[in-house]
Scaffold this motif. Structure first.
Motif: not given
Length: 157
Positions: A37-38, A41, A49-50, A52, A55, A59
């Protein structure tokens, strides 16, 4: 009738377990979701905002890609997965062109020096007025000295 109730109870328990497994599977990624996530961003194009779920999908897709890449590279050399087999697979597959600079083939210091010499010869043979500053020449000489030190240590092994 008692056997039917038992069957119904068993199937409902199975459903609960599968739901429980899917929730735990959501949290069982190998790659750290917070770090991904970092990284996402850091892209200036991502201003919102991403979620969940997004994300998690990134992943999971990344993990599948890593598994695919490592499995295919392992198939080149059945003994072990090595950097050389991974780099060879990336270089051979056209669809992995975007990884060519990230996972290049290993070369020796001699090969690197030879490539540098050929590139210098091409530049001077073309007749173009290419002049390098003394700082650039000093950096190249320093790199050559560092490379020759590594070459000597490789030869000692």
């Amino acid at each position: 009738m008692a056997t039917e109730d038992t069957k119904t109870a068993d199937t409902s328990d199975d459903k609960r377990q599968s739901l429980g497994n899917s929730k735990s599977r959501y949290l069982d990624n190998i790659l750290p979701m917070a770090r991904i996530k970092k990284i996402m961003k850091m892209d200036p194009n991502i201003t919102d905002n991403i979620a969940n779920e997004a994300n998690y999908m990134i992943c999971t897709a990344t993990e599948y890609f890593i598994r695919y890449l490592s499995r295919e590279a392992y198939n080149l050399d059945k003994k072990a997965l090595s950097y050389q087999s991974l780099a060879q697979y990336v270089q051979d597959e056209e669809k992995l062109d975007f990884l060519h600079q990230i996972i290049p083939n290993k070369i020796t210091v001699r090969q690197y020096k030879k490539i540098l010499k050929e590139n210098k010869d091409k530049v001077f043979d073309s007749g173009s007025d290419v002049s390098s500053s003394s700082e650039e020449e000093a950096e190249e000489e320093q790199e050559d000295e560092e490379m020759s030190g590594e070459e000597e240590s490789e030869d000692e092994k």
